[in-house]
Design an enzyme around this catalytic site. Sequence first.
Site: not given
Length: 603
Positions: A2, A27, A74, A100-101, A479, A483, A486, A502, A598
């Site tokens: 946000c 954001r 968001w 925000n929050g 990593e 990538k 996402e 296993h 982000k």
Amino acid sequence: MCGIIGYTGKSDAEPVLVEGLRHLEYRGYDSAGIAVLNEDKIKIHKSTGRVDTLADICKNSPLRGCTGIGHTRWATHGRASAANSHPHTNSSKTIAVVHNGIIENHTELRQFLADNGYKFVSETDSEVIPHLLDYHIKSGGDFKESFLKTVRELKGSFAISAVCRDAGDKILSARKGSPIVIGEGEGEMFVSSDIYSISDKTDVIYVLGDNEVAEISRDCVEFSDFDGNKITKTPSEIKHNSYLEEAGGYDHYMLKEIHEQPRILKSLLSGEKTLSDIKNTPFLAERVKRTDKIYLLGCGTAYNAAMTGGIVMRYLCPVNVCAVMASEFAGGFYDVDDKTLVIAVTQSGETADTLSAMDFAAKRGAVTVAITNTQYSRADTESDFAFYTRCGREVSVASTKAYTAQLAVLYSFGVFLCNCLGGDVKRAEEVREALLKVTADVHLSLGLEEEMKTLAGHYAGCRDIYYIGRGSDFVTATEGALKMKEITYIHSEAYPMGELKHGPIALIDRDTPVIAVDCHPDLHIKTESNLREVVTRGADAVCFCPDGITHNGVRCIHLPETHWITAPFSSVVPLQLLAYYTSVAKGCDVDKPRNLAKSVTVE
Ligand code: M6R
């Protein structure tokens, strides 16, 4: 997560707010809205989806007025819808608020307000704020007094900005946990949750501290605590940031950022600038010399960087070293005391999980070091020591250049710690030498771009992809898989190569391609047998390995010859490119993948 923007000045607020929201969109990008004050009214435009949609609405029906606030969301409480998007208002629309929050006591507050006749139109926790403000104003307070009362009653973490029809050009903002800055211009003021979004408007900023309130009007800014006690603040100067530039001729920010890596690594590693920054930090050597255990913390890509940093530090330092996901750290499963060194890796410096892990460690007496890309972020200001990755603004949600920059700082810090803690000096020298070759290696890896583009066409139709590796190659595989998942939404999972048999090998068949990373000279033989296991089960396998290495029945893609310890820098690059081109081939929104943001400021 946000974004908040606010403006009060002599120009029309609407274009400033919409432009600010574009810069904040990384954001959160499931809905956006603005509120503009116009004499006797607050007018609001909201839309679901991207800021572009909001901009179209504003184009068709401009909002006039020189004071306003905006928000990009968001979703946490309530789905992405126009009703749930901010700004939220009281029923008579004389107050508008962006937040925000998370308001942790919103259920109790909602009940209290409902009992007092207030009606809610959204499912959000944020909507309690304008109604509570309204309640206090109706009980006799002015805008500021009522705002202070309101923020004192809110539990949780928040950044809030509010305007009131009856308070002229005033914007009130409060911070508890979530960042908020004030920018001062000539006869105009800005509010934002992000310094960079206003860095082309002003170079004078004030960073609001926790439990502080800012009261701005076009000519003046005043600060207080939540009880109204005045606070004197000195402004900081910021430089114009290139974040506001376009993607520089590249189709997406992600591709631009992948290509920026050699330049960034050159400046971080050549001449050992980072190492001398670390060495010259007053008291650092003194504070860390008693260290008997090191935890490296981070989330997502930053956690992957922390894992690789952990391997390097274990190689160099004679103490226990352990990388832990930040979200798993504060549960009390790890032993933390005043001989503990906690290294928190975070690009944004705002990740809630990382911040609470740091706080957990600090409360138990640990020395905390932040490795961050964001000066003035909470990770920067709340740690004992901070080192910057200096890679410029990373706009793409999928982290690339921040990852390799984090590695550069972690390796340099590892060398420093080796010397402070009486580690293996010969190994430290070996790492230092290997680091000098990293920039050239990463440059060479970028030469694989065309090959990755072709390979991407092959993966675009897949449902699952498995990544395998051992040691630091496993981290690189992890990593690479992160990538891929996402930005392409293909299920991509990384396993330590030896672990595959296993259990996970049950999933392997001709429809599950396997991507291996194999850069350690002592492990090629083991890789050969693990690859045989998957090829025998019909998997189409590709292996990223140094020049000269071959594996039976497997397409080998050759990486620059490099020391195994620094291989993670150059071996991750083709995996970044592969994910990028697969996302492009699938027509996905590369820079703003679904459901993500982000910076993740909720736990
Ligand atoms: O800002 P941070 O480095 O703390 O962010 C941590 C993660 O949220 C972040 O790395 C995330 O995993 C990226 N989207 C990965 O590309």
